[in-house]
Scaffold this motif. Structure first.
Motif, PDB file in Angstrom:
ATOM      1  N   LEU A   1      -0.615  -5.375  -4.894  1.00  0.00           N
ATOM      2  CA  LEU A   1      -0.265  -3.877  -4.369  1.00  0.00           C
ATOM      3  C   LEU A   1       0.327  -3.192  -5.085  1.00  0.00           C
ATOM      4  N   ASP A   2       1.182  -3.698  -6.083  1.00  0.00           N
ATOM      5  CA  ASP A   2       2.106  -3.137  -7.191  1.00  0.00           C
ATOM      6  C   ASP A   2       1.278  -2.482  -8.123  1.00  0.00           C
ATOM      7  N   THR A   3       0.142  -2.911  -8.244  1.00  0.00           N
ATOM      8  CA  THR A   3      -0.786  -2.279  -9.407  1.00  0.00           C
ATOM      9  C   THR A   3      -1.350  -1.097  -8.848  1.00  0.00           C
ATOM     10  N   TYR A   4      -1.253  -0.598  -7.344  1.00  0.00           N
ATOM     11  CA  TYR A   4      -1.554   0.735  -6.830  1.00  0.00           C
ATOM     12  C   TYR A   4      -0.884   1.902  -7.577  1.00  0.00           C
ATOM     13  N   TYR A   5       0.605   1.441  -7.741  1.00  0.00           N
ATOM     14  CA  TYR A   5       1.463   2.757  -8.132  1.00  0.00           C
ATOM     15  C   TYR A   5       1.231   2.728  -9.814  1.00  0.00           C
ATOM     16  N   ALA A   6       1.116   1.573 -10.374  1.00  0.00           N
ATOM     17  CA  ALA A   6       0.824   1.368 -11.583  1.00  0.00           C
ATOM     18  C   ALA A   6      -0.246   2.215 -12.248  1.00  0.00           C
ATOM     19  N   GLU A   7      -1.299   2.199 -11.245  1.00  0.00           N
ATOM     20  CA  GLU A   7      -2.479   2.694 -12.002  1.00  0.00           C
ATOM     21  C   GLU A   7      -2.490   4.346 -11.457  1.00  0.00           C
ATOM     22  N   ARG A   8      -2.098   4.538 -10.322  1.00  0.00           N
ATOM     23  CA  ARG A   8      -2.233   5.777  -9.937  1.00  0.00           C
ATOM     24  C   ARG A   8      -1.137   6.824 -10.265  1.00  0.00           C
ATOM     25  N   ALA A   9       0.014   6.392 -10.431  1.00  0.00           N
ATOM     26  CA  ALA A   9       0.898   7.273 -10.739  1.00  0.00           C
ATOM     27  C   ALA A   9       1.011   7.976 -12.057  1.00  0.00           C
ATOM     28  N   PRO A  10       0.527   7.295 -13.222  1.00  0.00           N
ATOM     29  CA  PRO A  10       0.111   8.172 -14.466  1.00  0.00           C
ATOM     30  C   PRO A  10      -0.719   9.166 -14.173  1.00  0.00           C
ATOM     31  N   ILE A  11      -1.960   8.978 -13.377  1.00  0.00           N
ATOM     32  CA  ILE A  11      -2.895   9.826 -13.247  1.00  0.00           C
ATOM     33  C   ILE A  11      -2.589  10.971 -12.576  1.00  0.00           C
ATOM     34  N   THR A  12      -1.752  10.695 -11.513  1.00  0.00           N
ATOM     35  CA  THR A  12      -1.228  11.865 -10.506  1.00  0.00           C
ATOM     36  C   THR A  12      -0.220  12.627 -11.324  1.00  0.00           C
ATOM     37  N   LYS A  13       0.548  12.116 -12.109  1.00  0.00           N
ATOM     38  CA  LYS A  13       1.680  12.880 -12.941  1.00  0.00           C
ATOM     39  C   LYS A  13       0.693  13.849 -13.844  1.00  0.00           C
ATOM     40  N   ARG A  14      -0.206  13.260 -14.385  1.00  0.00           N
ATOM     41  CA  ARG A  14      -1.172  14.396 -15.053  1.00  0.00           C
ATOM     42  C   ARG A  14      -1.488  15.441 -14.208  1.00  0.00           C
ATOM     43  N   ASN A  15      -2.152  15.016 -13.162  1.00  0.00           N
ATOM     44  CA  ASN A  15      -2.829  16.012 -12.236  1.00  0.00           C
ATOM     45  C   ASN A  15      -1.681  17.161 -12.127  1.00  0.00           C
ATOM     46  N   ILE A  16      -0.329  16.671 -11.764  1.00  0.00           N
ATOM     47  CA  ILE A  16       0.468  17.572 -11.269  1.00  0.00           C
ATOM     48  C   ILE A  16       0.809  18.525 -12.454  1.00  0.00           C
ATOM     49  N   GLU A  17       1.069  17.938 -13.544  1.00  0.00           N
ATOM     50  CA  GLU A  17       1.356  18.671 -14.877  1.00  0.00           C
ATOM     51  C   GLU A  17       0.217  19.687 -15.068  1.00  0.00           C
ATOM     52  N   TRP A  18      -0.987  19.143 -14.929  1.00  0.00           N
ATOM     53  CA  TRP A  18      -2.047  20.330 -15.060  1.00  0.00           C
ATOM     54  C   TRP A  18      -1.986  21.400 -14.103  1.00  0.00           C
ATOM     55  N   SER A  19      -1.935  21.029 -12.776  1.00  0.00           N
ATOM     56  CA  SER A  19      -1.800  22.260 -11.863  1.00  0.00           C
ATOM     57  C   SER A  19      -0.596  22.893 -12.063  1.00  0.00           C
ATOM     58  N   LEU A  20       0.555  22.557 -12.521  1.00  0.00           N
ATOM     59  CA  LEU A  20       1.484  23.276 -13.037  1.00  0.00           C
ATOM     60  C   LEU A  20       1.316  24.230 -13.915  1.00  0.00           C
TER      61      LEU A  20
ATOM     62  N   MET B   1       5.598  25.595  -3.011  1.00  0.00           N
ATOM     63  CA  MET B   1       4.964  24.978  -4.304  1.00  0.00           C
ATOM     64  C   MET B   1       6.049  24.034  -4.895  1.00  0.00           C
ATOM     65  N   GLY B   2       5.444  22.783  -4.717  1.00  0.00           N
ATOM     66  CA  GLY B   2       6.388  21.711  -5.379  1.00  0.00           C
ATOM     67  C   GLY B   2       5.524  21.064  -6.535  1.00  0.00           C
ATOM     68  N   ALA B   3       6.348  20.124  -7.330  1.00  0.00           N
ATOM     69  CA  ALA B   3       5.509  19.399  -8.442  1.00  0.00           C
ATOM     70  C   ALA B   3       6.157  18.007  -8.475  1.00  0.00           C
ATOM     71  N   GLN B   4       6.247  17.036  -7.134  1.00  0.00           N
ATOM     72  CA  GLN B   4       6.713  16.189  -6.948  1.00  0.00           C
ATOM     73  C   GLN B   4       5.892  14.838  -6.952  1.00  0.00           C
ATOM     74  N   ILE B   5       6.736  13.664  -7.384  1.00  0.00           N
ATOM     75  CA  ILE B   5       5.921  12.492  -7.088  1.00  0.00           C
ATOM     76  C   ILE B   5       6.923  11.510  -6.731  1.00  0.00           C
ATOM     77  N   ALA B   6       6.414  10.477  -5.793  1.00  0.00           N
ATOM     78  CA  ALA B   6       7.360   9.624  -5.392  1.00  0.00           C
ATOM     79  C   ALA B   6       7.841   8.517  -6.415  1.00  0.00           C
ATOM     80  N   THR B   7       9.182   8.069  -6.364  1.00  0.00           N
ATOM     81  CA  THR B   7       9.512   7.197  -7.639  1.00  0.00           C
ATOM     82  C   THR B   7       8.877   5.729  -7.412  1.00  0.00           C
ATOM     83  N   LYS B   8       8.204   5.378  -6.148  1.00  0.00           N
ATOM     84  CA  LYS B   8       7.494   4.155  -5.997  1.00  0.00           C
ATOM     85  C   LYS B   8       6.449   4.515  -4.795  1.00  0.00           C
ATOM     86  N   TYR B   9       5.391   3.834  -4.921  1.00  0.00           N
ATOM     87  CA  TYR B   9       4.349   4.070  -3.670  1.00  0.00           C
ATOM     88  C   TYR B   9       4.404   2.836  -2.888  1.00  0.00           C
ATOM     89  N   ARG B  10       5.440   2.060  -2.958  1.00  0.00           N
ATOM     90  CA  ARG B  10       5.600   0.834  -1.999  1.00  0.00           C
ATOM     91  C   ARG B  10       6.651   0.263  -1.998  1.00  0.00           C
TER      92      ARG B  10
END
Ligand SMILES: Cc1cc2nc3c(=O)[nH]c(=O)nc-3n(C[C@H](O)[C@H](O)[C@H](O)COP(=O)(O)OP(=O)(O)OC[C@H]3O[C@@H](n4cnc5c(N)ncnc54)[C@H](O)[C@@H]3O)c2cc1C
Length: 546
Positions: A345-364, A287-296
C-alpha cells in the motif's frame, strides 16, 4: 467507542465520501470482489456540477467499470470542446481556443467527454447498484475512528435517526474532499498554498440560447475591463444550465453574494435586465495547490481531494481522484484477498504523488496563463494578449499528462527515471515500465477487444510467437505465486491475434520478448527478447511482493 464485539457492521473497507473519488473506489474494489460501505453525509449525489471534463484515461477506466456508455449518452452536442473569450455576449469576440482530442483518439479505445460531475456520480451510482458487495449510505456522517492491531472502528452519525452507529473495517478510506476529517484525524498534513483566491460559482437556470446558439462551446470567458470582475459562464448542458463564476476581490465577503446580488450580476453580464434567473445552488471555493505529505497512515488511506487540491484550470481534480482509486483498489485487493504484505500500500503514494504534483503544477500554470490574459486585456496590450491566447493551446492539449504518465516504485522495474512518455502535450505509446500499457486492437474468440480489456484482476504476461519459454516459466511460477498470473500469446499460434500486426512494434519487443502488465494496466517489467533463464527473470520481479 464501542468494542470489537458489538459493532453494528463489519466490512473489509469503509469509504467516507460519496463523491467521484469515493464512488470510483467502491466500484473499482467491487470489481476486485472486495466488499465496501460508502458513507455520505448528503442525501444523494452532488447537486452542483463542478467538474465537467472527463479525460481519456478516466474514460478508459469507466469503459472497464461499466459506466462509459451511460456517460456517452449524457454528452451534450451543444457543449463543444472549445472556450471563447468575449467582451460581452453582444460585443466583440476576442479569441477562441479548441481542445484537440485527436491526440488521444488514435491511442485509446474511448472518446473523451464533457460531462458534468453530477452525471459522472449518477453513472457511478447506477453501475454500483449492480454490485451486491457495495452499500452506499446517504445521510450518514463520519465522526471519528479508532484503530487497533486487527482493524479500525469507525463512528458514524445517522442523520435520519440522530443515532450513533459503529462499523468495523480492515481499512478506512478518506474520500471526503478538501476539508477531510479523516485526514485531519489521522494526523496527515498538507503542503502547498491553500488559498490562491476565492470564487463564487452560481449554478443557475437561464435561457440565453439566443445569445449563444451560433457558437456552441464549453465556456465563455468575459474579458472586459469595464466589468469589475471577469466572469466565466461555464455551460453545463449547452442549453439552459450554466455555472456563472465570479472571483471575489480582496474586499468581497461571502455575505455580499445574496441571491438578489447574484441575479443582478448575471443580468448585468448578459445585458438582459429582465432575464429570468433561477439560482439552483451557490458554491464558494478557494483555489488551492496542495498535496498531502503522505496518503497512508497505517489502516487509513486518502483518495481524491482529501489527498490533493488543484486549481480547476485544466480539469484534472476529479480525474486525478478517479485514477487514485484505480491505483489503490487492486493493491488493497491483493492485501485483503491474497494476503500480500501491506507494504504494497506504500507504493500507492510513491506512484501517485509525483503524477499528482505535476498535475497541480500544470493546473497552476494554466491559472497563471489565464491571469496573464486578463492583465493583457486590462493593459490593452494586444501583442501580449495574442501570445497569451496562443499559450492556451498548452492548457487545452494535454495528451501526455492524460495517457503518458509513468509510475516509479518498488514494484516497477524502472529502466530510467522518465515520468512522461514524451511531454505534457504529446503522448507516444511505450512499454517503459511504469507506463500505461498501450492500446492495440486484438481479436479474441472472434471478437475485437483492446489490449486494455485484458488487464484488471490478474498480472498479465504478453508474449509473441516465439515466446513459449516465457509461457513455461510463468506456468511454473504460478504454482507458487499468491495471486493469479495469466499469459496471452499474440500471433497466429496464440490465443489472441493482431490483424494489423502492429503490437510488437507498439509494445517495443521482438517475437520472443515479453511484457508483464499489472492489474491496473501499467507495465511492471519487460524483456525485449528471450532471456537465458525466463523463470529467474520473472521470479526476480515477483519477489518484490514478499
Ligand atoms: C469550479 C470547479 C471546476 C472544476 N472542474 C473540474 C473539471 O473540469 N475536471 C476535473 O477533473 N475536476 C474539476 N474540478 C475538481 C473536482 O470538482 C474535484 O476534484 C472533485 O469533486 C473531487 O472529488 P472527491 O470525490 O475527491 O471529493 P468531493 O467531490 O468533494 O466529495 C467528497 C464527498 O465527501 C462527503 N463528506 C465530506 N465529509 C464527510 C463526512 N464527515 N461524512 C460523510 N461524508 C462526508 C461530501 O459531502 C462529498 O460528497 C473542479 C472544481 C471546481 C471547484
Amino acid at each position: 467507542m464501542k468494542t470489537k464485539q458489538n459493532e453494528d457492521k463489519q466490512v473489509p473497507v469503509i469509504i467516507i465520501g460519496g463523491g467521484p473519488s469515493g464512488l470510483s473506489t467502491a466500484l473499482a474494489l467491487a470489481r476486485q470482489n472486495i466488499q465496501s460501505i460508502v458513507i455520505e453525509r448528503n442525501p444523494g449525489i452532488t447537486q452542483h456540477p463542478r467538474a465537467r471534463g472527463v479525460n481519456a484515461r478516466s474514460m478508459e477506466l469507466f469503459r472497464q467499470w461499466g459506466n462509459y456508455n451511460e456517460l456517452l449518452q449524457y454528452t451534450h452536442p451543444k457543449v463543444a470542446r472549445r472556450f471563447i473569450w468575449i467582451e460581452s455576449f453582444q460585443g466583440k469576440e476576442i479569441a477562441r481556443v479548441s481542445m484537440d482530442d485527436s491526440s488521444t483518439k488514435d491511442f485509446s479505445p474511448v472518446e473523451v467527454s464533457l460531462v458534468s460531475q453530477d452525471l459522472v456520480e449518477k453513472s457511478l451510482c447506477n453501475t454500483l447498484e449492480k454490485h451486491k458487495n457495495v452499500i452506499v449510505q446517504y445521510l450518514k456522517e463520519f465522526i471519528s475512528f479508532e484503530e487497533d492491531d486487527t482493524g479500525i472502528t469507525v463512528q458514524i452519525l445517522n442523520k435520519t435517526t440522530n443515532q450513533t452507529e459503529f462499523i468495523r473495517a480492515k481499512y478506512l478510506i478518506g474520500a471526503d474532499g478538501t476539508r477531510s476529517q479523516v485526514r485531519k484525524q489521522s494526523g496527515i498534513t498538507m503542503e502547498g498554498p491553500d488559498n490562491l483566491g476565492q470564487s463564487c460559482s452560481i449554478y443557475c437556470d437561464i435561457d440565453i440560447s439566443d445569445l449563444v446558439k451560433h457558437r456552441p462551446c464549453a465556456g465563455f470567458l468575459f474579458a472586459n475591463p469595464k466589468l469589475s470582475s471577469y466572469p466565466y459562464f461555464a455551460s453545463v448542458n449547452g442549453l439552459n444550465r450554466w455555472i456563472v463564476m465570479i472571483r471575489l476581490t480582496k474586499d468581497d465577503s461571502r455575505e455580499k453574494f445574496t441571491d438578489e446580488y447574484c441575479i443582478d450580476q448575471i443580468r448585468k453580464f448578459t445585458q438582459l435586465p429582465n432575464l429570468n434567473v433561477k439560482i439552483i445552488d451557490k458554491n464558494f471555493w478557494k483555489m488551492g495547490a496542495q498535496i498531502a505529505t503522505k496518503y497512508r497512515s497505517s489502516r487509513v488511506l486518502l483518495v481524491g481531494d482529501a489527498a490533493h487540491v488543484m486549481p480547476p484550470t485544466g480539469g484534472f481534480g476529479m480525474n486525478t481522484g478517479i485514477q487514485d482509486a484505480h491505483n489503490l483498489a487492486w493493491k488493497l485487493a491483493f492485501v485483503i484477498k491474497h494476503n500480500i504484505p501491506d507494504k504494497l500500500l506504500d507504493t500507492y503514494y510513491a506512484e501517485r504523488a509525483p503524477i499528482t504534483k505535476r498535475n497541480i503544477e500544470w493546473s497552476l500554470q494554466n491559472a497563471k496563463r489565464f491571469a496573464e490574459i486578463y492583465e493583457a486585456i486590462h493593459d490593452n496590450n494586444i501583442e501580449k494578449l495574442q501570445s497569451k491566447l496562443h499559450e492556451q493551446n498548452n492548457h487545452f492539449n494535454y495528451a501526455g499528462l492524460d495517457l503518458g504518465f509513468i509510475y516509479h516504485s518498488s514494484i516497477i522495474s524502472s529502466e530510467n527515471e522518465q515520468t512522461l512518455s514524451i511531454s505534457p502535450s504529446d503522448y507516444t505509446p511505450t512499454t517503459l515500465p511504469g507506463s500505461r500499457a498501450p492500446h492495440v486492437w486484438l481479436i479474441k474468440d472472434g471478437k475485437q477487444i483492446s489490449t486494455l480489456d485484458l488487464f484488471e484482476k490478474e498480472f498479465v504476461l504478453l508474449i509473441g510467437e516465439d515466446g513459449d519459454s516465457w509461457q513455461i516459466a510463468a506456468n511454473e511460477l504460478s504454482q507458487t505465486l499468491q495471486f493469479p498470473l495469466v499469459v496471452y500469446k499474440i500471433g497466429a499460434s496464440g490465443n489472441l491475434s493482431n490483424p494489423d500486426n502492429t503490437w510488437q512494434d507498439i509494445y517495443e519487443i521482438t517475437s520472443s520478448g515479453a511484457v508483464l502488465v499489472r492489474p491496473d494496466g501499467h507495465v511492471a517489467w519487460r524483456c525485449k527478447s528471450i532471456a537465458i533463464d525466463p523463470k529467474t527473470e520473472l521470479d526476480k520481479y515477483f519477489r518484490n511482493f514478499q
